[in-house]
Design an enzyme around this catalytic site. Structure first.
Site, PDB file in Angstrom:
ATOM      1  N   ARG A   1       0.821  -1.218   0.000  1.00 30.90           N
ATOM      2  CA  ARG A   1       0.000   0.000   0.000  1.00 30.90           C
ATOM      3  C   ARG A   1       0.851   1.263   0.000  1.00 30.90           C
ATOM      4  O   ARG A   1       0.421   2.290  -0.518  1.00 30.90           O
ATOM      5  CB  ARG A   1      -0.991  -0.023   1.162  1.00 30.90           C
ATOM      6  CG  ARG A   1      -1.996  -1.171   0.991  1.00 30.90           C
ATOM      7  CD  ARG A   1      -2.992  -1.273   2.106  1.00 30.90           C
ATOM      8  NE  ARG A   1      -2.338  -1.501   3.384  1.00 30.90           N
ATOM      9  CZ  ARG A   1      -2.952  -1.398   4.556  1.00 30.90           C
ATOM     10  NH1 ARG A   1      -4.222  -1.069   4.613  1.00 30.90           N
ATOM     11  NH2 ARG A   1      -2.290  -1.625   5.676  1.00 30.90           N
TER      12      ARG A   1
ATOM     13  N   GLU B   1       4.255  -6.453  14.069  1.00 30.81           N
ATOM     14  CA  GLU B   1       3.509  -6.714  15.284  1.00 30.81           C
ATOM     15  C   GLU B   1       2.986  -8.145  15.332  1.00 30.81           C
ATOM     16  O   GLU B   1       2.615  -8.642  16.377  1.00 30.81           O
ATOM     17  CB  GLU B   1       2.366  -5.699  15.479  1.00 30.81           C
ATOM     18  CG  GLU B   1       1.354  -5.635  14.367  1.00 30.81           C
ATOM     19  CD  GLU B   1       1.725  -4.670  13.236  1.00 30.81           C
ATOM     20  OE1 GLU B   1       0.811  -4.255  12.529  1.00 30.81           O
ATOM     21  OE2 GLU B   1       2.906  -4.350  13.032  1.00 30.81           O
TER      22      GLU B   1
END
Length: 174
Positions: A64, A101
């Site tokens: 993105r 994460e």
């Protein structure tokens, strides 16, 4: 800087998807914003405005970040440096590993076209800071000067700004 109402409208187009890609993660889907020409123009202008005139190229992190970086490069009339996921480049590349994460990954870029460039590094979301730190380290490893880091959305409380330092511009924060 674009006006507050245009920015508010653009931000309203970002959708939150709970428990994707795994339980406990909230995915921020920017696709509705990308499909709206006025909103896309607004956020691209907001991404590059603090760094105007200070960069020769925009680097974007796959996937993105590519979309925003390509639009930003055109808007600023500068070149684009794609930073790819590992294994996608057909010729010699520099590689950097980093933690996410929810896992780990590697990114790469061609190592023969960035020396001396003043680069604005862009991505869509700043969470823990691992991807953007790796992007910054990779650009510096191939001889570029990173003049700043800009992100569409910063997720507060995940420590990304602590990892990158204060030279991060986020258009939106949640």
């Amino acid at each position: 800087m674009p006006d507050a109402s245009a920015l508010s409208r653009a931000e309203s187009l970002i959708t939150s998807i709970p428990d994707y890609p795994k339980p406990g993660i909230v995915f921020r889907d920017i696709t509705p914003l990308l499909t709206d020409a006025a909103a896309l123009r607004t956020v691209v202008e907001a991404l590059i405005e603090p760094f105007a005139g200070r960069f020769d190229a925009v680097a974007g992190v796959e996937a993105r970040g590519f979309l925003l970086a390509g639009a930003a490069a055109i808007a600023a009339n500068v070149g684009l440096m794609p930073i790819r996921k590992a294994g996608k480049l057909p010729r010699p590349a520099a590689t950097m590993s980093y933690d996410l994460e929810y896992g780990s990954a590697q990114i790469e870029m061609h190592d023969d076209n960035a020396a001396g460039a003043r680069v604005l590094l862009l991505d869509d979301v700043l969470a823990t800071g691992g991807t953007l730190r790796a992007g910054r380290d990779l650009l510096e490893a191939v001889g570029s000067e990173v003049v700043g880091i800009a992100t569409l959305l910063e997720i507060d409380g995940l420590g990304g700004r602590d990892v990158l330092g204060d030279d991060v511009h986020a258009v939106f924060r949640v």
